[in-house]
Write an enzyme that holds these catalytic residues in place. Structure first.
Site, PDB file in Angstrom:
ATOM      1  N   ASP A 208      48.217  45.913  36.965  1.00 24.98           N
ATOM      2  CA  ASP A 208      48.845  44.672  36.508  1.00 24.98           C
ATOM      3  C   ASP A 208      48.511  43.493  37.421  1.00 24.98           C
ATOM      4  O   ASP A 208      48.446  42.358  36.958  1.00 24.98           O
ATOM      5  CB  ASP A 208      50.373  44.881  36.460  1.00 24.98           C
ATOM      6  CG  ASP A 208      51.089  43.779  35.698  1.00 24.98           C
ATOM      7  OD1 ASP A 208      50.606  43.432  34.599  1.00 24.98           O
ATOM      8  OD2 ASP A 208      52.109  43.265  36.188  1.00 24.98           O
TER       9      ASP A 208
ATOM     10  N   HIS B 231      44.521  39.605  39.534  1.00 19.92           N
ATOM     11  CA  HIS B 231      44.918  38.407  40.285  1.00 19.92           C
ATOM     12  C   HIS B 231      44.548  38.484  41.779  1.00 19.92           C
ATOM     13  O   HIS B 231      43.940  37.564  42.320  1.00 19.92           O
ATOM     14  CB  HIS B 231      46.427  38.181  40.170  1.00 19.92           C
ATOM     15  CG  HIS B 231      46.924  38.087  38.765  1.00 19.92           C
ATOM     16  ND1 HIS B 231      46.298  37.313  37.809  1.00 19.92           N
ATOM     17  CD2 HIS B 231      47.968  38.659  38.137  1.00 19.92           C
ATOM     18  CE1 HIS B 231      46.951  37.426  36.672  1.00 19.92           C
ATOM     19  NE2 HIS B 231      47.964  38.239  36.832  1.00 19.92           N
TER      20      HIS B 231
END
Ligand code: NAD
Length: 482
Positions: A235, A240
């Site tokens: 995730d 990111h």
């Protein structure tokens, strides 16, 4: 400094999943902001597409409520709101069927930018991409925009890329990572490549280590079922944190051009060294008195999904050999903070008395809260009574430094406007996504093959004890999560 708003070219934006959470909470309010500042040309149109049975009037009524909730300041301006709503249309299309596609294709104007934003489940990307092409709604210049997750491993990422390429070329595909839309993240590039000051120091000779932290104070509330299939590695880290690592570590591109920048990012991912079991810690938060813990929120008492990851990553190239990058992300931590801390080495010879608790020079690039950059310096402690050293921060909080220019563009808004302008610099390329999965897959596979539970940590803490040890054992320490 006076804010300059450069209007985007005229466009038709087709938003698939227009009635969904992301569209109503982020994308449409973001477009409304761009409309309010004059960046969205008056003739531009937004065509919402979803399965719900309603007409344009019904859709505008739903949107009005969302704008009141998610863009409250500007939604108060009735005249502005009505002009924006007038640019919004709605078309009911079940993308699995054949109906509605011809209407959509007929509805689009020639000679304006066409962007198709897929705010829907990734399982629908392939069917939408191929139907846009077969019904001739898309042209060779159209753009397609997609949201993470870009697969859950290398194999599925490849399949997803293949789906998108049914009808679209890579130069037409915009994969959004909203971290890249943040001002500070782009400023990292400006800071590194528009100043002669930093680049000579930006290497293993002068940098001791880098810490990248994305800490959340919230748990998986409400998203437990989705999150439990994913975990912090999929995730957050694979996308990111990896993007932040790439921008920190990449070589200067030869020009500020989407492919030149992305080529350099791919080279960083390819240079990442395998992460050994002793260099990684997974954690899972626990609540108090069996309340509010991960297991309870995820709805599976036996879940082995990690809500926290910390790791030491080496980059095997000339610039970074010997300088570790420590990555850390987790839910239900002490605070909410995203930052990159570049920690410099000590001077080779110290002529002053030893300073207690010296932390050394560091550059902290804060993504949230209070986007800005801080430089930690050592100075003489003011006043008489001997020569003592102290550490002070040179602070550049963007809200202060760029006050007059302040146009608090949400990351989404900036990225959507980049799509319209045709600038792919801040979007991930297909090979970049695949390279990141090729690095992450062996780590995840090793976890899945083992029976080990993630290490528990208390909700509201800094994470598992072993994560602290990851740095302590090397004489370093994590920055506090405020
Ligand atoms: P959602 O379930 O709230 O909305 C889905 C939308 O897709 C609805 O408008 C629905 O009508 C439409 N849809 C579903 N099946 C359809 C079909 N057959 N034909 C036409 N329309 C159809 O989902 P969401 O939370 O808005 O997320 C959308 C995508 O964005 C997902 O891939 C999600 O993973 C991703 N994403 C969401 C968020 C978020 O904050 N919500 C953040 C990052 C990424």
């Amino acid at each position: 400094m006076v804010s300059r708003v450069i209007p985007a070219p005229d466009f038709d934006l087709v938003l698939f999943g227009a009635t969904g959470d992301l569209a109503q909470r982020k994308i449409l309010p973001g477009l409304f902001h761009r409309f309010a500042v004059g960046q969205m040309p008056p003739a531009a149109r937004i065509i919402g597409v979803a399965r719900s049975k309603m007409d344009a009037t019904g859709f505008r009524a739903q949107l009005e409520k969302s704008l009141a909730a998610f863009a409250p300041q500007i939604a108060e301006d009735r005249a502005l709101l009505e002009r924006f709503l007038a640019s919004v249309d709605y078309l009911r299309v079940d993308v699995m069927g054949e109906d509605g596609w011809k209407d959509l294709a007929r509805n689009l104007r020639p000679n304006v930018v066409r962007a198709f934003y897929l705010s829907v489940s990734p399982s629908l990307f392939g069917v939408i991409a191929s139907k846009l092409s077969s019904f001739e709604a898309s042209t060779a210049e159209s753009r397609i925009v997609v949201e993470k997750p870009f697969g859950h491993d290398l194999q599925s990422a490849r399949a997803l890329n293949a789906d998108l390429r049914q009808g679209f070329k890579e130069r037409q595909i915009y994969r959004i990572d909203h971290y890249l839309g943040k001002e500070t993240v782009q400023n990292l590039m400006a800071l590194r490549f528009a100043n002669a000051l930093w680049e000579p120091l930006w290497n293993a000779t002068h940098i001791d280590h880098v810490q990248i932290t994305v800490a959340e104070s919230l748990g998986v509330e409400g998203r437990g079922e989705y999150y439990d299939k994913s975990g912090a590695m999929r995730d957050m880290v694979q996308n990111h944190l990896m993007q932040l690592l790439c921008l920190t570590a990449m070589e200067p591109p030869s020009k500020f051009d989407p492919n030149a920048v992305r080529d350099e990012k791919v080279k960083v991912i390819e240079a990442l060294e395998p992460v050994g079991p002793g260099d990684i810690v997974r954690g899972q938060y626990r609540g108090q008195n069996r309340q509010g813990g991960y297991h309870e929120q995820a709805g599976d008492p036996n879940s082995r999904t990690e809500s926290f990851v910390a790791m030491k990553v080496g980059i095997g190239n000339w610039r970074w050999a010997g300088t570790p990058f420590y990555l850390r992300t987790g839910k239900k931590l002490r605070g909410r903070a995203s930052e990159i801390a570049v920690v410099f080495r000590d001077p080779p010879h110290m002529i002053f008395p030893k300073m207690e608790h010296r932390r050394g020079n560091a550059m902290i690039i804060r993504l949230q809260p209070d986007e800005g950059i801080t430089l930690r310096n050592t100075i003489k402690e003011p006043g008489p009574g001997g020569f003592r050293l102290a550490e002070v921060n040179l602070d550049m909080t963007f809200a202060d430094a760029l006050k007059e220019k302040a146009d608090p563009q949400d990351a989404y808004e900036r990225l959507i406007m980049d799509v319209i302008r045709g600038d792919q610099t801040l979007f991930m390329r297909g090979d970049e996504v695949e390279a990141a999965w090729a690095w992450a897959d062996p780590i995840i596979e090793a976890w899945e093959a083992s029976n080990q539970m993630p290490e528990p940590y208390d909700a509201g803490s800094s994470g598992p004890e072993d994560a602290l040890m990851l740095l302590h054992k090397e004489g370093r320490r994590w920055r506090e999560i405020a």
